[in-house]
Design a protein around this motif. Structure first.
Motif, PDB file in Angstrom:
ATOM      1  N   GLY A 274       0.840  -1.191   0.000  1.00 51.05           N
ATOM      2  CA  GLY A 274       0.000   0.000   0.000  1.00 51.05           C
ATOM      3  C   GLY A 274       0.870   1.233   0.000  1.00 51.05           C
ATOM      4  N   HIS A 275       0.492   2.232   0.801  1.00 53.23           N
ATOM      5  CA  HIS A 275       1.283   3.456   0.830  1.00 53.23           C
ATOM      6  C   HIS A 275       1.291   4.078   2.217  1.00 53.23           C
ATOM      7  CE1 HIS A 275      -2.742   5.227   0.290  1.00 53.23           C
ATOM      8  NE2 HIS A 275      -2.238   6.288   0.878  1.00 53.23           N
ATOM      9  N   SER A 276       2.294   4.915   2.424  1.00 52.70           N
ATOM     10  CA  SER A 276       2.369   5.747   3.622  1.00 52.70           C
ATOM     11  C   SER A 276       2.376   7.193   3.165  1.00 52.70           C
ATOM     12  CB  SER A 276       3.645   5.476   4.419  1.00 52.70           C
ATOM     13  OG  SER A 276       3.571   4.251   5.093  1.00 52.70           O
ATOM     14  N   ASP A 277       1.575   8.013   3.797  1.00 52.58           N
ATOM     15  CA  ASP A 277       1.537   9.441   3.502  1.00 52.58           C
ATOM     16  C   ASP A 277       1.984  10.152   4.770  1.00 52.58           C
ATOM     17  OD1 ASP A 277       1.166  11.806   2.189  1.00 52.58           O
ATOM     18  OD2 ASP A 277      -0.952  11.487   1.762  1.00 52.58           O
ATOM     19  N   VAL A 278       3.209  10.699   4.740  1.00 58.98           N
ATOM     20  CA  VAL A 278       3.774  11.344   5.920  1.00 58.98           C
ATOM     21  C   VAL A 278       3.553  12.850   5.808  1.00 58.98           C
ATOM     22  CG1 VAL A 278       5.855  11.701   7.280  1.00 58.98           C
ATOM     23  CG2 VAL A 278       5.483   9.512   6.111  1.00 58.98           C
ATOM     24  N   PRO A 279       2.718  13.425   6.677  1.00 61.83           N
ATOM     25  CA  PRO A 279       2.459  14.868   6.614  1.00 61.83           C
ATOM     26  C   PRO A 279       3.551  15.658   7.339  1.00 61.83           C
ATOM     27  CG  PRO A 279       1.071  13.873   8.296  1.00 61.83           C
ATOM     28  CD  PRO A 279       1.879  12.761   7.681  1.00 61.83           C
ATOM     29  N   TYR A 280       4.102  16.648   6.655  1.00 63.63           N
ATOM     30  CA  TYR A 280       5.058  17.554   7.284  1.00 63.63           C
ATOM     31  C   TYR A 280       4.461  18.952   7.471  1.00 63.63           C
ATOM     32  CZ  TYR A 280       8.755  14.117   6.759  1.00 63.63           C
ATOM     33  OH  TYR A 280       9.526  12.978   6.859  1.00 63.63           O
ATOM     34  N   HIS A 281       3.337  19.229   6.829  1.00 66.89           N
ATOM     35  CA  HIS A 281       2.627  20.500   6.987  1.00 66.89           C
ATOM     36  C   HIS A 281       3.510  21.719   6.738  1.00 66.89           C
ATOM     37  CE1 HIS A 281      -0.651  18.119   8.620  1.00 66.89           C
ATOM     38  NE2 HIS A 281       0.171  17.621   9.522  1.00 66.89           N
ATOM     39  N   GLY A 282       4.520  21.569   5.890  1.00 69.32           N
ATOM     40  CA  GLY A 282       5.392  22.684   5.566  1.00 69.32           C
ATOM     41  C   GLY A 282       6.553  22.870   6.526  1.00 69.32           C
ATOM     42  N   ALA A 283       6.661  22.018   7.562  1.00 71.46           N
ATOM     43  CA  ALA A 283       7.749  22.157   8.535  1.00 71.46           C
ATOM     44  C   ALA A 283       9.086  21.667   7.970  1.00 71.46           C
ATOM     45  CB  ALA A 283       7.418  21.392   9.811  1.00 71.46           C
ATOM     46  N   LEU A 284       9.060  20.759   7.013  1.00 71.37           N
ATOM     47  CA  LEU A 284      10.279  20.298   6.347  1.00 71.37           C
ATOM     48  C   LEU A 284      10.579  21.291   5.229  1.00 71.37           C
ATOM     49  CD1 LEU A 284      12.521  18.306   5.721  1.00 71.37           C
ATOM     50  CD2 LEU A 284      10.847  16.863   4.561  1.00 71.37           C
ATOM     51  N   ILE A 285      11.700  22.004   5.356  1.00 72.67           N
ATOM     52  CA  ILE A 285      12.001  23.107   4.441  1.00 72.67           C
ATOM     53  C   ILE A 285      13.310  22.847   3.718  1.00 72.67           C
ATOM     54  CG2 ILE A 285      12.469  25.586   4.272  1.00 72.67           C
ATOM     55  CD1 ILE A 285      10.751  25.897   6.847  1.00 72.67           C
ATOM     56  N   LEU A 286      13.272  22.940   2.385  1.00 74.76           N
ATOM     57  CA  LEU A 286      14.469  22.839   1.570  1.00 74.76           C
ATOM     58  C   LEU A 286      14.854  24.246   1.136  1.00 74.76           C
ATOM     59  CD1 LEU A 286      13.633  19.798  -0.763  1.00 74.76           C
ATOM     60  CD2 LEU A 286      14.601  19.783   1.538  1.00 74.76           C
ATOM     61  N   GLY A 287      15.985  24.735   1.650  1.00 73.35           N
ATOM     62  CA  GLY A 287      16.518  26.009   1.195  1.00 73.35           C
ATOM     63  C   GLY A 287      17.225  25.804  -0.138  1.00 73.35           C
ATOM     64  N   THR A 288      17.876  26.839  -0.631  1.00 73.81           N
ATOM     65  CA  THR A 288      18.598  26.734  -1.896  1.00 73.81           C
ATOM     66  C   THR A 288      19.633  25.621  -1.821  1.00 73.81           C
ATOM     67  OG1 THR A 288      18.298  29.099  -2.270  1.00 73.81           O
ATOM     68  CG2 THR A 288      20.024  28.001  -3.559  1.00 73.81           C
ATOM     69  N   ASN A 289      19.565  24.697  -2.786  1.00 72.78           N
ATOM     70  CA  ASN A 289      20.475  23.557  -2.935  1.00 72.78           C
ATOM     71  C   ASN A 289      20.328  22.486  -1.864  1.00 72.78           C
ATOM     72  OD1 ASN A 289      21.616  24.486  -5.359  1.00 72.78           O
ATOM     73  ND2 ASN A 289      22.963  25.857  -4.221  1.00 72.78           N
ATOM     74  N   ASN A 290      19.285  22.545  -1.032  1.00 74.74           N
ATOM     75  CA  ASN A 290      18.975  21.431  -0.144  1.00 74.74           C
ATOM     76  C   ASN A 290      18.225  20.379  -0.934  1.00 74.74           C
ATOM     77  OD1 ASN A 290      18.251  23.565   2.677  1.00 74.74           O
ATOM     78  ND2 ASN A 290      20.145  22.481   2.255  1.00 74.74           N
ATOM     79  N   SER A 291      18.445  19.111  -0.566  1.00 73.30           N
ATOM     80  CA  SER A 291      17.796  18.029  -1.313  1.00 73.30           C
ATOM     81  C   SER A 291      17.276  16.950  -0.379  1.00 73.30           C
ATOM     82  CB  SER A 291      18.777  17.419  -2.315  1.00 73.30           C
ATOM     83  OG  SER A 291      19.836  16.754  -1.629  1.00 73.30           O
ATOM     84  N   LEU A 292      16.399  16.136  -0.928  1.00 71.57           N
ATOM     85  CA  LEU A 292      15.801  15.003  -0.231  1.00 71.57           C
ATOM     86  C   LEU A 292      15.835  13.811  -1.173  1.00 71.57           C
ATOM     87  CD1 LEU A 292      14.286  14.252   2.409  1.00 71.57           C
ATOM     88  CD2 LEU A 292      12.176  14.930   1.274  1.00 71.57           C
ATOM     89  N   THR A 293      16.364  12.681  -0.686  1.00 76.66           N
ATOM     90  CA  THR A 293      16.471  11.452  -1.481  1.00 76.66           C
ATOM     91  C   THR A 293      15.714  10.336  -0.769  1.00 76.66           C
ATOM     92  OG1 THR A 293      18.678  12.077  -2.242  1.00 76.66           O
ATOM     93  CG2 THR A 293      18.065   9.770  -2.504  1.00 76.66           C
ATOM     94  N   GLN A 294      14.976   9.517  -1.532  1.00 78.75           N
ATOM     95  CA  GLN A 294      14.275   8.366  -0.976  1.00 78.75           C
ATOM     96  C   GLN A 294      14.885   7.084  -1.546  1.00 78.75           C
ATOM     97  OE1 GLN A 294      12.349  11.049  -2.270  1.00 78.75           O
ATOM     98  NE2 GLN A 294      12.247  11.779  -0.192  1.00 78.75           N
ATOM     99  N   THR A 295      15.119   6.116  -0.654  1.00 80.29           N
ATOM    100  CA  THR A 295      15.581   4.795  -1.092  1.00 80.29           C
ATOM    101  C   THR A 295      14.602   3.743  -0.604  1.00 80.29           C
ATOM    102  OG1 THR A 295      16.942   4.256   0.850  1.00 80.29           O
ATOM    103  CG2 THR A 295      17.985   5.562  -0.913  1.00 80.29           C
ATOM    104  N   ALA A 296      14.584   2.615  -1.309  1.00 80.04           N
ATOM    105  CA  ALA A 296      13.697   1.508  -0.956  1.00 80.04           C
ATOM    106  C   ALA A 296      14.501   0.227  -0.842  1.00 80.04           C
ATOM    107  CB  ALA A 296      12.609   1.344  -2.020  1.00 80.04           C
ATOM    108  N   THR A 297      14.202  -0.559   0.193  1.00 80.69           N
ATOM    109  CA  THR A 297      14.835  -1.855   0.398  1.00 80.69           C
ATOM    110  C   THR A 297      13.733  -2.869   0.647  1.00 80.69           C
ATOM    111  OG1 THR A 297      16.755  -0.790   1.420  1.00 80.69           O
ATOM    112  CG2 THR A 297      16.485  -3.161   1.791  1.00 80.69           C
ATOM    113  N   ALA A 298      13.655  -3.878  -0.199  1.00 81.77           N
ATOM    114  CA  ALA A 298      12.634  -4.910  -0.023  1.00 81.77           C
ATOM    115  C   ALA A 298      12.933  -5.712   1.237  1.00 81.77           C
ATOM    116  CB  ALA A 298      12.599  -5.831  -1.233  1.00 81.77           C
ATOM    117  N   ASP A 299      11.903  -6.002   2.010  1.00 83.05           N
ATOM    118  CA  ASP A 299      12.070  -6.825   3.205  1.00 83.05           C
ATOM    119  C   ASP A 299      12.450  -8.248   2.815  1.00 83.05           C
ATOM    120  OD1 ASP A 299      11.921  -7.145   6.078  1.00 83.05           O
ATOM    121  OD2 ASP A 299      10.106  -8.323   5.727  1.00 83.05           O
ATOM    122  N   VAL A 300      11.847  -8.743   1.745  1.00 79.26           N
ATOM    123  CA  VAL A 300      12.152 -10.069   1.189  1.00 79.26           C
ATOM    124  C   VAL A 300      12.278  -9.895  -0.314  1.00 79.26           C
ATOM    125  CG1 VAL A 300      11.300 -12.424   0.859  1.00 79.26           C
ATOM    126  CG2 VAL A 300      10.853 -11.235   3.016  1.00 79.26           C
ATOM    127  N   GLY A 301      13.354 -10.424  -0.898  1.00 80.21           N
ATOM    128  CA  GLY A 301      13.542 -10.283  -2.336  1.00 80.21           C
ATOM    129  C   GLY A 301      12.442 -10.980  -3.126  1.00 80.21           C
TER     130      GLY A 301
END
Length: 193
Positions: free
Chosen positions: A147-174
Motif C-alpha cells: 500500500g502506501h504511507s503518507d507522511v504529513p510535514y505540513h510545511g515544517a520540512l524546508i528545503l533552502g537553496t540547494n537542499n535536497s531530499l532522497t528516498q531509497t527503498a529496500t525490499a524486506d524479502v527479495g
C-alpha cells in the motif's frame, strides 16, 4: 466603538467591549492559498512504478533538490507506495550516486492548472533498479506494508537553496514483483529577508 473604512466606502468594523475586532473569515490550507494566489504548489513524483530487483539491497528511487535562490520549498507531505513490505530511508543533501548522475527526469506538476509556473528544482527518478546515492545524511525512515504511507510535514520540512531530499527503498524479502513509487507535495515560499 466603530471603525470606518478609510477607502471612502460605507463599511464599518465592530469592536466589542472586550476590545475584540469582529471579522468574517475563512480558513484555507497554506498550500491551497499558495496554489490559488501564486501558482507555486507542486507535485514531484517518480512518475511510474519501478520494479525492484529480486534482492534486499538498498535502491535509490527519487531525488528532489530546490534550486531556487529566491524561494524556500516547504514540504507538505511525502508519500511512498509499494506492492510488498519495503523499508524506506530518507536522506538529506545527497551529493552523488547514479540516481543523481543519471539525471533521469521525474515528474513535476503544478497543482494550479491555470498557472504556467514551473518549479525551480532538480527532480530525478530511478530509471531502473539498483541506483545508488551518496554524500548525504540519513533523515528519516519507515516501513510500509503493501500500500502506501503518507507522511504529513505540513510545511515544517524546508528545503533552502540547494537542499535536497532522497528516498531509497529496500525490499524486506527479495521478490521479482515488488513495485514502488514516490510522490512529494511542496510549495514555494519567498525567503525571509
Amino acid at each position: 466603538m466603530k471603525i470606518h473604512s478609510g477607502a471612502g466606502t460605507p463599511y464599518v468594523a465592530e469592536v466589542d467591549s472586550d476590545l475584540n475586532l469582529h471579522v468574517r473569515a475563512k480558513t484555507v490550507h497554506e498550500a491551497a492559498d499558495i496554489s490559488a494566489n501564486d501558482g507555486l504548489s507542486f507535485e514531484f513524483a517518480s512518475g511510474s512504478y519501478l520494479t525492484l530487483s529480486n534482492d534486499t539491497n538498498e535502491h535509490a528511487i527519487f531525488y528532489l533538490k530546490n534550486t531556487s535562490t529566491t524561494h524556500d520549498m516547504h514540504i507538505i507531505s511525502v508519500r511512498t507506495c509499494n506492492t510488498e513490505v519495503v523499508k524506506w530511508l530518507h536522506y538529506k543533501n545527497d551529493t552523488g550516486g547514479t540516481l543523481i548522475s543519471d539525471a533521469n527526469p521525474g515528474t513535476e506538476s503544478n497543482h494550479n492548472f491555470k498557472s504556467a509556473n514551473v518549479a525551480e528544482a532538480d527532480v530525478w527518478a530511478a530509471g531502473g533498479s539498483g541506483k545508488t546515492r551518496s554524500g548525504g545524511t540519513k533523515f528519516s525512515q519507515w516501513i510500509n506494508g503493501p500500500g502506501h504511507s503518507d507522511v504529513p510535514y505540513h510545511g515544517a520540512l524546508i528545503l533552502g537553496t540547494n537542499n535536497s531530499l532522497t528516498q531509497t527503498a529496500t525490499a524486506d524479502v527479495g521478490l521479482a514483483t515488488i513495485e514502488v513509487c514516490v510522490r512529494i507535495h511542496g510549495v514555494y515560499v519567498p525567503k525571509a529577508s
